[in-house]
Every structure is written in C-alpha cells, then in structure tokens.
Design an enzyme around this catalytic site. Structure first.
Site, PDB file in Angstrom:
ATOM      1  N   GLN A  79      17.617 -17.607  -7.273  1.00  0.00           N
ATOM      2  CA  GLN A  79      18.765 -16.694  -7.235  1.00  0.00           C
ATOM      3  C   GLN A  79      18.612 -15.521  -8.192  1.00  0.00           C
ATOM      4  O   GLN A  79      19.365 -14.549  -8.093  1.00  0.00           O
ATOM      5  CB  GLN A  79      20.054 -17.455  -7.530  1.00  0.00           C
ATOM      6  CG  GLN A  79      20.422 -18.463  -6.448  1.00  0.00           C
ATOM      7  CD  GLN A  79      21.725 -19.146  -6.727  1.00  0.00           C
ATOM      8  OE1 GLN A  79      21.757 -20.163  -7.432  1.00  0.00           O
ATOM      9  NE2 GLN A  79      22.815 -18.601  -6.205  1.00  0.00           N
ATOM     10  N   LEU A 133      26.810 -17.917  -5.241  1.00  0.00           N
ATOM     11  CA  LEU A 133      26.655 -16.644  -5.935  1.00  0.00           C
ATOM     12  C   LEU A 133      25.719 -15.697  -5.196  1.00  0.00           C
ATOM     13  O   LEU A 133      25.756 -14.490  -5.430  1.00  0.00           O
ATOM     14  CB  LEU A 133      26.138 -16.890  -7.355  1.00  0.00           C
ATOM     15  CG  LEU A 133      27.054 -17.720  -8.264  1.00  0.00           C
ATOM     16  CD1 LEU A 133      26.382 -17.960  -9.612  1.00  0.00           C
ATOM     17  CD2 LEU A 133      28.406 -17.051  -8.434  1.00  0.00           C
TER      18      LEU A 133
END
Length: 217
Positions: A79, A133
């Site tokens: 991420q 996210l």
C-alpha cells in the site's frame, strides 16, 4: 518487474530494496497507493533479509505512523508501493459498545507480520462492511472467517502462530490478502458497494440487516 504467464507481476529483491530506500529517504510519510497501482495486484516478495534489521525497523515505524495518520487499523507494505510480505496492525480506537458487540471488536495491540499465512478455523463466517485505505472513499460487505490461525514471522525472524477471532480476524485476513495481490472488493458483495457518505447516511449500523434488505445482496 517482469510479467509471467498468469498475469502475476514478479518483483525482484533489488526492486524491493529500491522501493524501501525511496520510502525511507523521502521527506514526510509516504502516500498510500490506490487501486490500479500494479504493486497492489502482485504477489508480494517473501521477506528473506533483503534489507538489514535497522532499515526494517525504520520501515515498520514509518508504516505504523502512516497507518495512524490515515487513520486505519492495518497497513500492508504494497500500500506504500513496496512489494514485500510485511504488514502492521493496530486497533485501539474507541467504538460504540453496540458496534463493538455486533462485530466482536476488541483492542488489538500493535503487531508486525512478516510472511503471514492464515487458515480459517471452521466454516463460520461473519458479514460486515469493510473499507480499505487503497480504495479511498468506498466500502462494501465482505464475508470473512470468524476465526483464523495465522502463521507469521515477527520482526526478529521468530516463527509464530496465533489464533485471531472477530474483528481482529477480519483485519488479519484483509492485510494478509494484500500480500497476495487481493483487494477486499474481490471478495465483496458488489451490490453492497457504497460511498463513505452514503454509508454514513444509511448503513452505519452495528449489523448489515437493513443494507442487505434494501440493496438486495
């Protein structure tokens, strides 16, 4: 990066080291990459000591700070653009008692996972809204195993096994999936997909009964 048959991107150890260096040398916290970034769809490289212990510790600290700033309860290395089998977890947020009860949500102290693999414990599943996210602004209902056994290495290289249940098990599954190139939308009831604003307006309840009835999933 090379692209083998089957569509799974493979990253080299050299690529991992360069990605780590870019994060550690940058000013401020790294950005969280969004769906469509190739690293999110690749199987991350197992950690085998590609970076020294001091760099690993710094990377873990950066990931923890990035997770807190987002804010979130888990963050996987892909991420932030690093295709390494590394994730950090922590859930110490206060939530309403009815929400915590419906989701079996209990505090989770900070935890670092290297090379994690989970196995469902029995057939029982729970269905709840879940966000990510790396898919900013959206949520969807995902069926997850109620409990999982997790095998992983800690930051010192010690092989460990631990059982997780409830919301903690959901966090473990979500972040470990990231390391296999899997996003929660791959497992979601797509008819449940909602923007954060619509979730807040209609579906932010302890369970998903109303959403299931109205959205037909």
């Amino acid at each position: 990066m090379t692209e083998p048959a089957g569509g799974k991107a493979l990253f080299s150890d050299a690529y991992v080291r360069e990605a780590v260096a870019a994060v550690l040398e940058a000013d401020g916290l790294p950005g969280i990459v969004q769906a469509g970034h190739p690293v999110l769809r690749a199987r991350a490289v197992p950690f085998t000591g590609q970076i020294p212990a001091d760099e690993l510790a710094r990377l873990i600290a950066v990931m923890r700070a990035t997770m807190h700033a987002a804010p979130g309860v888990g963050l996987a290395a892909p991420q932030i653009g690093i295709p390494l089998q590394l994730a950090v977890l922590e859930d110490l947020y206060e939530v309403p008692a009815d929400n915590a009860a419906a989701r079996d949500r209990r505090p989770l102290d900070f935890l670092t996972l290297l090379n994690p693999r989970y196995t469902p414990v029995g057939p029982a599943t729970a269905s709840h809204y879940e966000g990510c996210l790396s898919i900013s602004g959206w949520q969807a209902v995902v069926d997850r195993a109620v409990a999982v056994d997790l095998a992983y290495d800690d930051e010192a290289g010690t092989a460990l096994r631990r059982r997780f249940g409830g919301w903690q098990a959901r966090i473990v599954q979500h972040e470990t999936d990231h390391l296999a190139g899997i996003l929660y939308l791959d497992r979601a009831h797509t008819r449940s997909l909602t923007s954060d604003a619509e979730y807040a307006a209609h579906w932010s309840r302890p369970d998903i009964a109303a959403a299931r009835e109205v959205l037909h999933f």
